[in-house]
Design a protein around this motif. Structure first.
Motif, mmCIF file in Angstrom:
data_model
loop_
_atom_site.group_PDB
_atom_site.id
_atom_site.type_symbol
_atom_site.label_atom_id
_atom_site.label_comp_id
_atom_site.label_asym_id
_atom_site.label_seq_id
_atom_site.Cartn_x
_atom_site.Cartn_y
_atom_site.Cartn_z
ATOM 1 N N ASN A 154 14.680 -1.336 55.934
ATOM 2 C CA ASN A 154 16.068 -1.808 55.766
ATOM 3 C C ASN A 154 17.055 -0.746 56.256
ATOM 4 O OD1 ASN A 154 18.433 -3.003 54.967
ATOM 5 N ND2 ASN A 154 17.802 -3.352 52.842
ATOM 6 N N MET A 207 22.388 -3.902 45.069
ATOM 7 C CA MET A 207 23.508 -4.577 45.742
ATOM 8 C C MET A 207 23.005 -5.564 46.786
ATOM 9 S SD MET A 207 25.153 -1.636 48.243
ATOM 10 C CE MET A 207 26.609 -2.652 48.548
ATOM 11 N N GLY A 208 23.884 -6.438 47.212
ATOM 12 C CA GLY A 208 23.556 -7.364 48.301
ATOM 13 C C GLY A 208 24.780 -8.162 48.695
ATOM 14 N N LEU A 256 15.082 -7.363 48.780
ATOM 15 C CA LEU A 256 15.098 -7.128 47.333
ATOM 16 C C LEU A 256 13.676 -7.038 46.790
ATOM 17 C CD1 LEU A 256 18.025 -9.487 46.192
ATOM 18 C CD2 LEU A 256 18.118 -7.147 47.105
ATOM 19 N N PHE A 288 28.394 -12.005 55.676
ATOM 20 C CA PHE A 288 29.415 -11.026 55.283
ATOM 21 C C PHE A 288 28.957 -9.592 55.516
ATOM 22 C CE2 PHE A 288 30.571 -14.932 53.263
ATOM 23 C CZ PHE A 288 31.949 -14.964 53.433
ATOM 24 N N VAL A 323 19.834 -14.011 48.837
ATOM 25 C CA VAL A 323 19.373 -12.735 49.411
ATOM 26 C C VAL A 323 17.895 -12.502 49.062
ATOM 27 C CG1 VAL A 323 19.762 -10.245 49.547
ATOM 28 C CG2 VAL A 323 21.729 -11.803 49.373
ATOM 29 N N VAL A 369 14.809 1.259 48.154
ATOM 30 C CA VAL A 369 15.168 0.452 49.320
ATOM 31 C C VAL A 369 13.953 0.377 50.230
ATOM 32 C CG1 VAL A 369 16.193 2.499 50.477
ATOM 33 C CG2 VAL A 369 16.827 0.205 51.232
ATOM 34 N N LYS A 378 25.319 7.527 54.192
ATOM 35 C CA LYS A 378 26.739 7.761 54.500
ATOM 36 C C LYS A 378 27.509 8.113 53.230
ATOM 37 C CE LYS A 378 30.555 5.509 56.937
ATOM 38 N NZ LYS A 378 31.032 4.260 57.536
ATOM 39 N N ARG A 433 21.251 3.531 55.993
ATOM 40 C CA ARG A 433 22.374 4.247 56.635
ATOM 41 C C ARG A 433 23.598 4.237 55.735
ATOM 42 N NH1 ARG A 433 22.810 2.987 63.022
ATOM 43 N NH2 ARG A 433 20.588 2.739 63.315
ATOM 44 N N LEU A 434 23.850 3.111 55.102
ATOM 45 C CA LEU A 434 24.991 3.047 54.187
ATOM 46 C C LEU A 434 24.812 4.039 53.041
ATOM 47 C CD1 LEU A 434 27.564 1.869 52.924
ATOM 48 C CD2 LEU A 434 26.169 0.013 51.979
ATOM 49 N N GLY A 452 27.845 -6.122 57.760
ATOM 50 C CA GLY A 452 28.175 -5.419 59.000
ATOM 51 C C GLY A 452 29.649 -5.377 59.337
ATOM 52 N N ARG A 453 30.506 -5.572 58.323
ATOM 53 C CA ARG A 453 31.946 -5.476 58.588
ATOM 54 C C ARG A 453 32.658 -4.598 57.559
ATOM 55 N NH1 ARG A 453 34.098 -11.521 56.862
ATOM 56 N NH2 ARG A 453 32.347 -12.490 57.916
ATOM 57 N N GLY A 454 31.911 -3.699 56.965
ATOM 58 C CA GLY A 454 32.543 -2.716 56.085
ATOM 59 C C GLY A 454 32.601 -3.099 54.620
ATOM 60 N N LEU A 455 32.213 -4.327 54.318
ATOM 61 C CA LEU A 455 32.333 -4.790 52.927
ATOM 62 C C LEU A 455 31.351 -4.063 51.999
ATOM 63 C CD1 LEU A 455 33.617 -6.717 50.928
ATOM 64 C CD2 LEU A 455 32.041 -8.504 51.714
HETATM 65 C C1 LIG Z 1 22.912 -3.279 52.880
HETATM 66 C C2 LIG Z 1 24.269 -3.988 52.830
HETATM 67 C C3 LIG Z 1 24.770 -4.066 51.384
HETATM 68 C C4 LIG Z 1 25.262 -3.104 53.634
HETATM 69 O O1 LIG Z 1 26.513 -3.706 53.609
HETATM 70 P P1 LIG Z 1 27.295 -4.006 54.963
HETATM 71 O O2 LIG Z 1 28.601 -4.615 54.623
HETATM 72 O O3 LIG Z 1 26.399 -4.779 55.848
HETATM 73 O O4 LIG Z 1 27.506 -2.545 55.540
HETATM 74 P P2 LIG Z 1 28.885 -1.990 56.125
HETATM 75 O O5 LIG Z 1 29.402 -2.928 57.164
HETATM 76 O O6 LIG Z 1 29.783 -1.632 54.989
HETATM 77 O O7 LIG Z 1 28.405 -0.696 56.850
HETATM 78 C C5 LIG Z 1 28.361 0.559 56.208
HETATM 79 C C6 LIG Z 1 27.350 1.425 56.922
HETATM 80 O O8 LIG Z 1 26.067 0.827 56.818
HETATM 81 C C7 LIG Z 1 25.370 0.998 58.031
HETATM 82 N N1 LIG Z 1 25.147 -0.315 58.663
HETATM 83 C C8 LIG Z 1 25.703 -1.495 58.353
HETATM 84 N N2 LIG Z 1 25.194 -2.480 59.108
HETATM 85 C C9 LIG Z 1 24.288 -1.907 59.913
HETATM 86 C C10 LIG Z 1 23.412 -2.386 60.919
HETATM 87 N N3 LIG Z 1 23.332 -3.691 61.240
HETATM 88 N N4 LIG Z 1 22.615 -1.507 61.531
HETATM 89 C C11 LIG Z 1 22.645 -0.206 61.216
HETATM 90 N N5 LIG Z 1 23.459 0.317 60.265
HETATM 91 C C12 LIG Z 1 24.265 -0.514 59.632
HETATM 92 C C13 LIG Z 1 26.220 1.895 58.887
HETATM 93 O O9 LIG Z 1 25.942 3.250 58.595
HETATM 94 C C14 LIG Z 1 27.597 1.569 58.413
HETATM 95 O O10 LIG Z 1 28.515 2.581 58.629
HETATM 96 P P3 LIG Z 1 29.336 2.615 60.020
HETATM 97 O O11 LIG Z 1 29.922 1.265 60.227
HETATM 98 O O12 LIG Z 1 30.368 3.685 59.808
HETATM 99 O O13 LIG Z 1 28.317 2.961 61.052
HETATM 100 C C15 LIG Z 1 24.201 -5.402 53.451
HETATM 101 O O14 LIG Z 1 23.875 -5.301 54.797
HETATM 102 C C16 LIG Z 1 23.224 -6.326 52.734
HETATM 103 O O15 LIG Z 1 23.606 -6.975 51.777
HETATM 104 N N6 LIG Z 1 21.967 -6.399 53.213
HETATM 105 C C17 LIG Z 1 20.971 -7.303 52.615
HETATM 106 C C18 LIG Z 1 20.676 -6.988 51.156
HETATM 107 C C19 LIG Z 1 20.284 -5.557 50.979
HETATM 108 O O16 LIG Z 1 19.720 -4.925 51.865
HETATM 109 N N7 LIG Z 1 20.582 -5.008 49.800
HETATM 110 C C20 LIG Z 1 20.234 -3.637 49.466
HETATM 111 C C21 LIG Z 1 18.835 -3.565 48.966
HETATM 112 S S1 LIG Z 1 18.376 -1.868 48.549
#
Ligand SMILES: CC(C)(COP(=O)(O)OP(=O)(O)OC[C@H]1O[C@@H](n2cnc3c(N)ncnc32)[C@H](O)[C@@H]1OP(=O)(O)O)[C@@H](O)C(=O)NCCC(=O)NCCS
Length: 165
Positions: free
Chosen positions: A123, A84-85, A28, A90, A21, A119, A132, A128-129, A92-95
């Motif tokens: 990003n 987190m990361g 990061l 993996f 990541v 953040v 939320k 958004r996460l 965009g599927r709720g994890l």
């Molecule tokens: C940020 C991260 C941890 C989110 O985890 P994720 O599993 O992708 O997110 P989820 O599928 O659980 O989605 C939860 C919410 O995040 C947001 N979200 C997730 N993917 C998104 C996308 N591609 N675009 C916009 N919003 C998004 C939405 O609000 C979503 O809620 P919803 O499904 O009810 O709309 C992950 O994408 C990641 O690891 N990214 C790269 C590393 C990183 O950014 N780490 C954090 C650094 S501060």
């Protein structure tokens, strides 16, 4: 998929996920993981100090992590710092939401008055996460990142848990 408190046997996988990541350079604060030895000491310290650090496991491999770590500074002991990361495939599927919710729930044991994070402003999925799950935007460090010939800004976000403390 399992979400588990980190165990020392997860160190290699955690280090590898962190490195992947970080090397994406978009998310990061570092562009590669620290050396494996210091990562092992970091994880062992978190386990010894009952810190909230979780990993997501798929097919016995670490595919993500989330931690909320206490500050050692005496003025900042009421604060947990979040990181987190997830591996790209993996996302965009709720994890992430599941991992973050479980880590926040576990961090209740520390009765933090404030859980904070940085953040990148670009990003959007992460922002958004965090929104939320109740994090608010406190301010922005404008153009404080310069990478791959582009500026980015950093949002400071925080959650103020109401855990009756
Ligand atoms: C940020 C991260 C941890 C989110 O985890 P994720 O599993 O992708 O997110 P989820 O599928 O659980 O989605 C939860 C919410 O995040 C947001 N979200 C997730 N993917 C998104 C996308 N591609 N675009 C916009 N919003 C998004 C939405 O609000 C979503 O809620 P919803 O499904 O009810 O709309 C992950 O994408 C990641 O690891 N990214 C790269 C590393 C990183 O950014 N780490 C954090 C650094 S501060």
């Amino acid at each position: 998929m399992n979400i588990l408190p980190i165990h020392i046997s997860h160190v290699d996988g955690f280090h590898s996920a962190l490195d992947i990541v970080a090397r994406e350079r978009r998310y990061l604060a570092a562009v590669k993981a620290p050396p494996l030895d210091s990562t092992r000491r970091f994880v062992q310290g978190n386990i010894d100090n009952d810190q909230s650090q979780f990993v997501a496991i798929h097919d016995s491999e670490v595919v993500g992590w989330c931690d909320i770590l206490s500050c050692s500074d005496p003025l900042r002991r009421h604060i947990g710092v979040l990181g987190m990361g997830l591996l790209p495939e993996f996302r965009g599927r709720g994890l992430g939401e599941q991992l973050l919710s479980e880590t926040i729930a576990d961090a209740q044991k520390h009765r933090f008055h404030r859980i904070e994070l940085h953040v990148r402003a670009s990003n959007e999925p992460a922002i958004r996460l965090y929104r939320k799950l109740g994090f608010v935007l406190e301010g922005t460090l404008k153009n404080d990142v310069f990478i791959d010939n582009q500026f980015d800004s950093t949002h400071c976000m925080a959650l103020f848990p109401d855990w009756g403390n």
